[in-house]
Design an enzyme around this catalytic site. Structure first.
Site, short mmCIF file in Angstrom:
data_model
loop_
_atom_site.label_atom_id
_atom_site.label_comp_id
_atom_site.label_asym_id
_atom_site.label_seq_id
_atom_site.Cartn_x
_atom_site.Cartn_y
_atom_site.Cartn_z
N ASN A 91 4.51 3.84 4.07
CA ASN A 91 3.40 2.96 4.41
C ASN A 91 2.09 3.72 4.27
O ASN A 91 2.09 4.91 3.97
CB ASN A 91 3.59 2.38 5.82
CG ASN A 91 3.67 3.47 6.86
OD1 ASN A 91 2.72 4.19 7.09
ND2 ASN A 91 4.84 3.62 7.48
N ARG A 92 0.99 3.02 4.48
CA ARG A 92 -0.32 3.61 4.15
C ARG A 92 -0.93 4.45 5.27
O ARG A 92 -2.07 4.90 5.14
CB ARG A 92 -1.29 2.50 3.75
CG ARG A 92 -0.96 1.90 2.40
CD ARG A 92 -1.95 0.80 2.05
NE ARG A 92 -3.32 1.27 2.03
CZ ARG A 92 -4.38 0.46 2.14
NH1 ARG A 92 -4.20 -0.83 2.32
NH2 ARG A 92 -5.60 0.95 2.12
#
Ligand code: CTP
Length: 408
Positions: free
Chosen positions: A201-202
């Site tokens: 994920n970011r």
């Protein structure tokens, strides 16, 4: 004692020595040979009002090579080049600064200065982690213009900032979180698909690391359980005294590490972006396209344990548990409504709710959060740098703990 090593920022150290002398401190300057190429001996002698040498062979009768280190109440190395930090890590003593650093038991403050690539190099990152474990206090480096027109982290902190950090190191003042044992998780977990691919994920880990650093600065004893965190973000944390870093990759590893550390913790902050699902069958070999069905593949995912919910279930008396909720607004429901539902579902004492979107929240230096209590009441809100948000979070934790202590 002020050690000066071979970087252009040595000119700023002249001002640092001046600040220390003006404040009434007795300052001995120990430059390296390289440092003298940037600022000469007469300047150091005039500004510190003491004779200066770089050699272990001068003043042998008074064992100057160890006497300086033994007598110092504080040692500052500014600028600290990548080379000097590596030498400090290895304990090399091939000049007066090296012997002095080995002979001292005083607090050591370093102000690194180098190009961004050198600061981010795994060797430097490793060295900073080792020095941090030994209790070396790191000031900076700052993000800004570097020599040669480059810019990025690597610029030495301003003399005033180093001066303040040096005074704080000798004062040993206790912060408002002194005595608290804190566990903070940060960064994004990575769930492997095969040996080379993962689902991630970011999350950059910046907010969680800021929360951990802020707690350490305020005197807490901190364990930072770090999943994937952007390059450079972890270096400052690894070097912070009072903060220990434990690495984790997957949600399961993070869960294990946090749960193991939670037993002794007074406060647990789950700032990590934990994957809700993992791949059911992780391939031991790289998945090859030629052996996959034409047109696409399907990955089966299994739900991961909810670590936060598990911590809440096992919460000890007096333990405070804090969650983060990154939400995208939608369906006419406000961010706060979503946050309140999540707070009720998770049962944490505090939930920091922030809005995320394609261009909001991730990777950026700034953030905006609303902090809500277990019953959904708003306890604090902050828009600003991730450091500001971290401060607001600890203010809220203190408030909740104080009111819990009163109602006991
Ligand atoms: N969290 C956790 N374990 C998980 C998932 C999330 O401990 N398996 C924690 C996060 O660290 C965070 C909080 O729970 O503190 C909220 O995370 P979030 O992903 O927003 O919660 P979810 O329950 O996964 O809700 P959503 O359906 O919105 O993803």
């Amino acid at each position: 004692m002020v050690g000066v090593t071979g970087g252009i920022a040595a000119y700023k150290t002249v001002q640092l020595v001046r600040l220390l002398v003006k404040d009434g401190h007795e300052v001995h300057v120990v430059p390296t040979e390289d440092a003298l190429r940037f600022v000469g001996m007469p300047t150091w002698e005039a500004i510190s009002r003491h004779p200066v040498t770089t050699s272990v062979h001068d003043d042998v009768a008074r064992v100057r090579h160890v006497a300086l280190g033994q007598a110092a109440d504080l040692v500052i190395v500014a600028p600290a080049t990548a080379n000097t930090l590596a030498k400090m890590t290895a304990g090399l003593a091939d000049d007066l600064l090296g012997t002095t650093l080995l002979a001292t038991t005083a607090p050591v403050v370093v102000a690194p200065a180098m190009h961004t690539e050198m600061w981010r190099h795994p060797s430097t990152v490793h060295n900073m982690a080792v020095l941090g474990e030994r209790g070396v206090i790191v000031v900076g480096p700052e993000d800004g213009e570097l020599t040669g027109g480059d810019s990025g982290p690597g610029r030495m902190s301003e003399p005033g900032v180093i001066f303040e950090a040096a005074l704080a190191a000798t004062a040993g003042g206790a912060g408002d979180l002194h005595g608290l044992r804190v566990v903070v998780s940060a960064g994004g977990t990575r769930e492997p698909i095969d040996p080379v691919r993962y689902i991630g994920n970011r999350s950059s880990g910046r907010q969680g690391v800021a929360v951990a650093l802020s707690a350490a600065e305020r005197g807490a004893d901190v364990v930072l359980v770090a999943a994937h965190v952007d390059d450079g973000v972890l270096a400052a944390a690894s070097a912070r005294p009072g903060l220990r870093v434990v690495r984790a990759g997957t949600a399961a590893e993070l869960g294990e590490a946090v749960t193991a550390e939670a037993g002794a913790a007074d406060v647990i902050v789950m700032a990590a972006a934990v994957a809700d699902y993992r791949v059911a069958e992780v391939s031991p070999l790289k998945r090859a396209k030629e052996s996959a069905p034409v047109g696409g593949i399907t990955l089966d995912l299994i739900e991961n344990d909810d670590i936060l919910a598990g911590l809440v279930r096992r919460r000890r008396e007096g333990q405070t548990i804090v969650g983060f909720a990154a939400e995208t607004p939608g369906d006419g429901e406000t961010l706060l409504d979503r946050g309140r539902r999540k707070a009720a579902r998770k049962g944490a004492d505090l939930l920091a709710v922030n809005e995320v979107g394609w261009s909001k929240g991730f990777e950026a230096a700034d953030n905006a959060v609303t902090i809500i209590g277990a019953d959904g009441e708003v306890i604090g809100a902050r828009r600003g740098s991730k450091d500001d948000v971290a401060e607001a979070l600890w203010d809220a934790v203190r408030m909740v703990r104080e009111s819990q202590a009163k109602t006991k």
